[in-house]
Design an enzyme around this catalytic site. Sequence first.
Site, PDB file in Angstrom:
ATOM      1  N   HIS A 308       4.906  -6.175  -7.486  1.00 33.56           N
ATOM      2  CA  HIS A 308       5.134  -7.152  -5.949  1.00 33.56           C
ATOM      3  C   HIS A 308       5.779  -7.186  -5.291  1.00 33.56           C
ATOM      4  O   HIS A 308       5.826  -8.232  -5.717  1.00 33.56           O
ATOM      5  CB  HIS A 308       3.226  -7.202  -6.053  1.00 33.56           C
ATOM      6  CG  HIS A 308       3.092  -6.029  -4.709  1.00 33.56           C
ATOM      7  ND1 HIS A 308       2.544  -7.123  -3.414  1.00 33.56           N
ATOM      8  CD2 HIS A 308       2.077  -5.022  -4.116  1.00 33.56           C
ATOM      9  CE1 HIS A 308       2.034  -6.057  -2.276  1.00 33.56           C
ATOM     10  NE2 HIS A 308       1.415  -4.624  -2.445  1.00 33.56           N
ATOM     11  N   ASP A 366      -3.038  -0.670  -8.331  1.00 34.50           N
ATOM     12  CA  ASP A 366      -2.804   0.502  -9.298  1.00 34.50           C
ATOM     13  C   ASP A 366      -2.370   0.553 -10.279  1.00 34.50           C
ATOM     14  O   ASP A 366      -2.895   1.739 -11.289  1.00 34.50           O
ATOM     15  CB  ASP A 366      -1.367   1.038  -8.435  1.00 34.50           C
ATOM     16  CG  ASP A 366      -1.307   1.695  -6.789  1.00 34.50           C
ATOM     17  OD1 ASP A 366      -2.411   2.041  -6.607  1.00 34.50           O
ATOM     18  OD2 ASP A 366      -0.811   1.181  -6.596  1.00 34.50           O
TER      19      ASP A 366
HETATM   20  N1  CMC Z   1       8.946  -2.969 -14.326  1.00 35.40           N
HETATM   21  C1  CMC Z   1       9.920  -3.878 -14.568  1.00 35.40           C
HETATM   22  N2  CMC Z   1      10.883  -4.518 -13.520  1.00 35.40           N
HETATM   23  C2  CMC Z   1      10.869  -4.410 -12.755  1.00 35.40           C
HETATM   24  C3  CMC Z   1       9.631  -3.843 -12.200  1.00 35.40           C
HETATM   25  C4  CMC Z   1       8.133  -2.909 -13.049  1.00 35.40           C
HETATM   26  N3  CMC Z   1       7.348  -2.011 -12.582  1.00 35.40           N
HETATM   27  N4  CMC Z   1       9.113  -5.017 -10.457  1.00 35.40           N
HETATM   28  C5  CMC Z   1      10.033  -5.752 -10.618  1.00 35.40           C
HETATM   29  N5  CMC Z   1      11.189  -5.163 -11.937  1.00 35.40           N
HETATM   30  C6  CMC Z   1      11.621  -6.349 -11.435  1.00 35.40           C
HETATM   31  C7  CMC Z   1      13.260  -5.614 -10.781  1.00 35.40           C
HETATM   32  O1  CMC Z   1      14.238  -4.873 -11.873  1.00 35.40           O
HETATM   33  C8  CMC Z   1      14.200  -6.880 -10.051  1.00 35.40           C
HETATM   34  O2  CMC Z   1      14.592  -6.931 -11.654  1.00 35.40           O
HETATM   35  P1  CMC Z   1      16.767  -8.007 -11.553  1.00 35.40           P
HETATM   36  O3  CMC Z   1      15.498  -8.940  -9.806  1.00 35.40           O
HETATM   37  O4  CMC Z   1      16.756  -8.784 -12.238  1.00 35.40           O
HETATM   38  O5  CMC Z   1      16.956  -6.926 -10.384  1.00 35.40           O
HETATM   39  C9  CMC Z   1      12.755  -8.162  -9.773  1.00 35.40           C
HETATM   40  O6  CMC Z   1      11.912  -7.162 -10.815  1.00 35.40           O
HETATM   41  C10 CMC Z   1      12.327  -7.622  -8.659  1.00 35.40           C
HETATM   42  O7  CMC Z   1      12.329  -6.179  -8.303  1.00 35.40           O
HETATM   43  P2  CMC Z   1      13.004  -5.991  -6.748  1.00 35.40           P
HETATM   44  O8  CMC Z   1      12.424  -4.301  -7.173  1.00 35.40           O
HETATM   45  O9  CMC Z   1      13.796  -6.708  -6.580  1.00 35.40           O
HETATM   46  O10 CMC Z   1      11.226  -6.148  -6.077  1.00 35.40           O
HETATM   47  P3  CMC Z   1      10.547  -5.157  -4.772  1.00 35.40           P
HETATM   48  O11 CMC Z   1       9.823  -6.838  -4.567  1.00 35.40           O
HETATM   49  O12 CMC Z   1      11.008  -4.794  -3.869  1.00 35.40           O
HETATM   50  O13 CMC Z   1      10.343  -4.201  -5.500  1.00 35.40           O
HETATM   51  C11 CMC Z   1       7.841  -2.915  -6.056  1.00 35.40           C
HETATM   52  C12 CMC Z   1       8.495  -3.661  -5.302  1.00 35.40           C
HETATM   53  C13 CMC Z   1       6.917  -3.006  -6.033  1.00 35.40           C
HETATM   54  C14 CMC Z   1       8.604  -1.654  -5.364  1.00 35.40           C
HETATM   55  C15 CMC Z   1       8.613  -3.294  -7.849  1.00 35.40           C
HETATM   56  O14 CMC Z   1       7.796  -4.218  -8.329  1.00 35.40           O
HETATM   57  C16 CMC Z   1       8.059  -2.089  -9.024  1.00 35.40           C
HETATM   58  O15 CMC Z   1       8.665  -1.153  -8.385  1.00 35.40           O
HETATM   59  N6  CMC Z   1       7.070  -2.371  -9.427  1.00 35.40           N
HETATM   60  C17 CMC Z   1       6.766  -0.073  -9.445  1.00 35.40           C
HETATM   61  C18 CMC Z   1       5.559   0.545  -8.718  1.00 35.40           C
HETATM   62  C19 CMC Z   1       4.222  -0.052  -8.187  1.00 35.40           C
HETATM   63  O16 CMC Z   1       3.716  -0.024  -9.737  1.00 35.40           O
HETATM   64  N7  CMC Z   1       4.171  -0.022  -7.119  1.00 35.40           N
HETATM   65  C20 CMC Z   1       2.981  -0.262  -6.409  1.00 35.40           C
HETATM   66  C21 CMC Z   1       3.241  -1.298  -5.765  1.00 35.40           C
HETATM   67  S1  CMC Z   1       1.282  -1.711  -5.220  1.00 35.40           S
HETATM   68  C22 CMC Z   1       0.317  -1.005  -4.329  1.00 35.40           C
HETATM   69  C23 CMC Z   1       1.069  -0.744  -2.940  1.00 35.40           C
HETATM   70  O17 CMC Z   1       1.229  -1.558  -2.253  1.00 35.40           O
HETATM   71  O18 CMC Z   1       1.908   0.516  -2.449  1.00 35.40           O
END
Ligand code: CMC
Length: 431
Positions: A308, A366
């Site tokens: 998140h 989720d």
């Molecule tokens: N699985 C594997 N690696 C992950 C994941 C994951 N689910 N989420 C983040 N990472 C890694 C990512 O690869 C990155 O690694 P590095 O720093 O080495 O490049 C690091 O963690 C930070 O990730 P980010 O994408 O920069 O973080 P963000 O804050 O931009 O993204 C997120 C947040 C929710 C989009 C992401 O965690 C994700 O894609 N999760 C899966 C989708 C999901 O479950 N979404 C629902 C969110 S809760 C409901 C809502 O609010 O809608």
Amino acid sequence: MPESTKTATLTFDDKSIELPMYAPTVGPEVIDIRKLYAEGKVFTYDPGFTSTAACDSTITFIDGGKGELLHRGYPIDQLAEKSHYLEVCYLLLYGELPSATALEEFETTITRHTMLHEQMMNFFRGFRRDAHPMAVMTGVVGAMSAFYHDSTDIADPRQREIASHRLIAKMPTIAAMAYKYTIGQPFVYPRNDLDYSSNFLRMCFAVPAEDYEVNPILSRAMDRIFTLHADHEQNASTSTVRLASSSGANPFACIAAGIACLWGPAHGGANQACLEMLKEIGSVERIPEYIARAKDKDDPFRLMGFGHRVYKNFDPRAKVMKQSADEVLDLLGVENNPILQVAKELEKAALEDPYFADKKLFPNVDFYSGIILEAMGFPTSMFTPIFALSRTVGWISQWKEMISDPGMKIGRPRQLYCGETLRDYVDIEQR
Ligand code: CMC
């Protein structure tokens, strides 16, 4: 907006600019950069808004480090346990928990707005039968502005309130009808003697040939899912609603924009993507393979329902959801559900893995919601519409807060331009 008590100084080139700072009631202080361009001729750069507060708000607060979510100060776990969705709607909209009389009046108002204009049925029928219910919802909610002209004047507080009530009341009807349309069953009209979540379950699962007996435990679980999704401060879809409404667009158009944004798999679409992932994994033995894929930089696969932007600890909603999943499956007599088994083992494996621990990736709301919704009889395509239905009150509360602010400005981000500089047009024969 609080008074500024101190300043931050930004120094670059030969300039030094004093920027006011504000202390929130809780959470990190903010530096007010509004005069930065006027005084320094520079922009700040923050794609994804990782360090930018786009507004001031009194509605919802998240402490991502502690894993805490407060609505108007009340923690989500207390609201999920002791309150119910319509009371939380009132709290989000009006700022305080209602008295018994105010709650009764509010519930009556919402109940009396659940029907849709009959001509809207034709609108549903214009969609292809295999349309995703989110596509139908985006279209139908946007179309509400063509059916409810008497609540589109955003300058009139009473019209704003009626639009809010209409959206909260009609969203379950729209979501249920979107579902019925895609499975080829007749629309089931709302019933005003049922509570909000029972009415939604009945509109989804009753047929004219046979009524649907609402199980009070399932209705409570449904209500809890609505409550857990009700608001989440300035997330992507809420910010979309705020940005759309900053132009003065009508509320129905703005909420349709929020629904469109919510659909993506990084946001509300994650519940559908998560259950599909759990099914694809299929058995506990395959978990290590998927954990390895999630960690592989060359593989785009991510663990859905994990991670998140704000929570760097357990999402408090996920804890309640996990408990609800156990209760609902128990009630339905589903023993040893293999998907729940995979989910629990996957959660354990990820939490023990240094990759997820170091990046502070925890299960989010989720991760378990899809398991409950599927056990209740919903297809995966309905998961995100149910999220949209629940989040409508959050969008509307944030919209209402923004519109009521006399200092509201149109949202207009700037950019770091990296394209060509001025050049002369070249005639086609010379290219
Ligand atoms: N699985 C594997 N690696 C992950 C994941 C994951 N689910 N989420 C983040 N990472 C890694 C990512 O690869 C990155 O690694 P590095 O720093 O080495 O490049 C690091 O963690 C930070 O990730 P980010 O994408 O920069 O973080 P963000 O804050 O931009 O993204 C997120 C947040 C929710 C989009 C992401 O965690 C994700 O894609 N999760 C899966 C989708 C999901 O479950 N979404 C629902 C969110 S809760 C409901 C809502 O609010 O809608």
